[in-house]
Design a protein around this motif. Structure first.
Motif, PDB file in Angstrom:
ATOM      1  N   UNK A   1      69.399 -19.806  44.180  1.00  0.00           N
ATOM      2  CA  UNK A   1      68.247 -19.359  44.865  1.00  0.00           C
ATOM      3  C   UNK A   1      68.973 -19.126  46.112  1.00  0.00           C
ATOM      4  N   UNK A   2      68.179 -17.720  46.807  1.00  0.00           N
ATOM      5  CA  UNK A   2      68.029 -17.120  47.328  1.00  0.00           C
ATOM      6  C   UNK A   2      68.499 -17.875  49.287  1.00  0.00           C
ATOM      7  N   UNK A   3      67.959 -19.025  49.065  1.00  0.00           N
ATOM      8  CA  UNK A   3      68.119 -19.604  50.701  1.00  0.00           C
ATOM      9  C   UNK A   3      69.472 -19.898  50.511  1.00  0.00           C
ATOM     10  N   UNK A   4      70.609 -20.554  49.059  1.00  0.00           N
ATOM     11  CA  UNK A   4      71.814 -21.427  49.207  1.00  0.00           C
ATOM     12  C   UNK A   4      72.413 -20.619  49.613  1.00  0.00           C
ATOM     13  N   UNK A   5      73.707 -20.973  50.130  1.00  0.00           N
ATOM     14  CA  UNK A   5      74.435 -19.873  50.992  1.00  0.00           C
ATOM     15  C   UNK A   5      75.318 -19.816  49.102  1.00  0.00           C
ATOM     16  N   UNK A   6      76.468 -18.919  49.011  1.00  0.00           N
ATOM     17  CA  UNK A   6      77.337 -18.485  47.849  1.00  0.00           C
ATOM     18  C   UNK A   6      78.500 -19.463  48.270  1.00  0.00           C
TER      19      UNK A   6
END
Length: 198
Positions: free
Chosen positions: A146-151
């Motif tokens: 998800x775009x909101x989660x950090x790598x």
């Protein structure tokens, strides 16, 4: 295995050349781990000479000498015992040594993966991440980030996948990322590599 078999190719000095040869080591590792003979290795790599195929076969055992001990143990035990058990107590009856070499590894690996699927799912839920496990394929788990989660979430997941107390060997988990499609996935070892493609 690739490094052992092709010492003339320096992965640091010429990463592209080493990457082109890496398939040899990967295919050999899978085949030999599950009991493949030299004849199988020869059939797998018709582009190499007979001498080079012998080197490939021997390079595997030089890289992982304990595998030969394991294979010899399986052959000896299977000739004496009515069944052998994997690491989780599952019994395999009436199998020859060559098949048991595979069954004991694959069977144990399947149970490890099942426990890891649960652990990773609990980790995602507990920490409120929006990324999802899409599916598991053999020994791989596919995620949608998800775009909101950090790598760094995926490096934490990698740690979970590599931690299994009680196993006699260390688990190794590789991470590959694709931003377009499955065929264009590539290996990620550092957080910087992940962020460059995010």
């Amino acid at each position: 295995t690739t490094k052992m078999c092709f010492p003339e190719v320096d992965p640091e000095a010429d990463p592209a050349a080493f990457h082109r040869l890496r398939y040899v080591g990967k295919r050999t590792n899978f085949a030999k781990t599950y009991g493949a003979t030299y004849t199988c290795i020869r059939d797998m790599f018709p582009e190499f000479s007979e001498e080079k195929c012998h080197e490939i076969d021997e390079s595997y055992y030089k890289t992982f000498p304990g595998i030969k001990d394991y294979q010899n143990w399986v052959y000896a035990q299977s000739s004496r015992e009515p069944y052998l058990e994997n690491l989780f107590g599952i019994r395999y009856y009436g199998c020859d040594g060559r098949h048991l070499i595979n069954y004991l590894i694959q069977g144990s690996g399947a149970y490890v993966l099942k426990t890891k699927l649960v652990e990773v799912d609990e980790y995602l839920i507990k920490n409120g991440y929006k990324s999802k496990m899409a599916l598991s394929i053999h020994d791989e788990i596919v995620f949608y980030k998800h775009k909101d989660d950090p790598a760094d979430l995926f490096f934490a997941i990698k740690d979970i996948l590599q931690t299994h107390p009680g196993l006699p060997i260390k688990l190794v988990s590789d991470m590959e990322v694709a931003t377009t499609n499955w065929a264009e996935k590539y290996e990620v070892e550092r957080i910087e590599d992940f962020y460059e493609t995010n």
